[in-house]
Design an enzyme around this catalytic site. Structure first.
Site, mmCIF file in Angstrom:
data_model
loop_
_atom_site.group_PDB
_atom_site.id
_atom_site.type_symbol
_atom_site.label_atom_id
_atom_site.label_comp_id
_atom_site.label_asym_id
_atom_site.label_seq_id
_atom_site.Cartn_x
_atom_site.Cartn_y
_atom_site.Cartn_z
ATOM 1 N N CYS A 30 0.650 -1.442 0.174
ATOM 2 C CA CYS A 30 0.278 -0.107 -0.013
ATOM 3 C C CYS A 30 0.907 1.191 0.311
ATOM 4 O O CYS A 30 1.580 1.216 0.630
ATOM 5 C CB CYS A 30 -0.673 0.158 1.324
ATOM 6 S SG CYS A 30 -1.377 1.723 1.459
ATOM 7 N N CYS A 33 0.137 4.212 2.449
ATOM 8 C CA CYS A 33 0.338 3.652 3.559
ATOM 9 C C CYS A 33 1.496 3.799 4.080
ATOM 10 O O CYS A 33 1.686 4.236 5.111
ATOM 11 C CB CYS A 33 -0.010 1.884 3.666
ATOM 12 S SG CYS A 33 -1.336 0.949 3.816
#
Length: 105
Positions: A30, A33
């Site tokens: 991600c 993230c």
């Protein structure tokens, strides 16, 4: 305070040992993230949030902890008070996460 790395094995212990907890659920793949990680670390060191435990949980390797917060998308943030889920949402906005943490006071 440093960001705590937690897994299914120790997450309940983290909740029991800290009255106020904010969790960032992430995955290695991600990008958002990864981009949020330095912001989360900076928040954990902010005096305003002293007494709040900041926790990182890999959503892919900790399915039980992920279910506990109802993670729907990543990055996902959840705040817990006295072991109970207060709020959780998928966001990449630092201001929104800060507001969530302020509600724990």
């Amino acid at each position: 305070m440093a960001v705590i790395q937690a897994t299914d094995a120790d997450f309940q212990s983290v909740l029991q040992n800290n009255e106020r907890v904010v969790v960032k659920y992430f995955a290695d793949w991600c990008g958002n993230c990864r981009l949020f990680s330095p912001k989360f670390k900076r928040m954990s060191e902010n005096e305003e949030f002293a007494g709040v435990a900041f926790v990182d949980v890999n959503a892919e390797t900790s399915p039980e902890t992920r279910k506990l917060a109802g993670v729907t998308n990543l990055p996902f943030f959840a705040v817990f008070k006295n072991g109970e889920l207060v709020e959780g949402t998928a966001t990449s906005k630092e201001e929104y996460v800060q507001d969530m943490v302020r509600k724990l006071s």
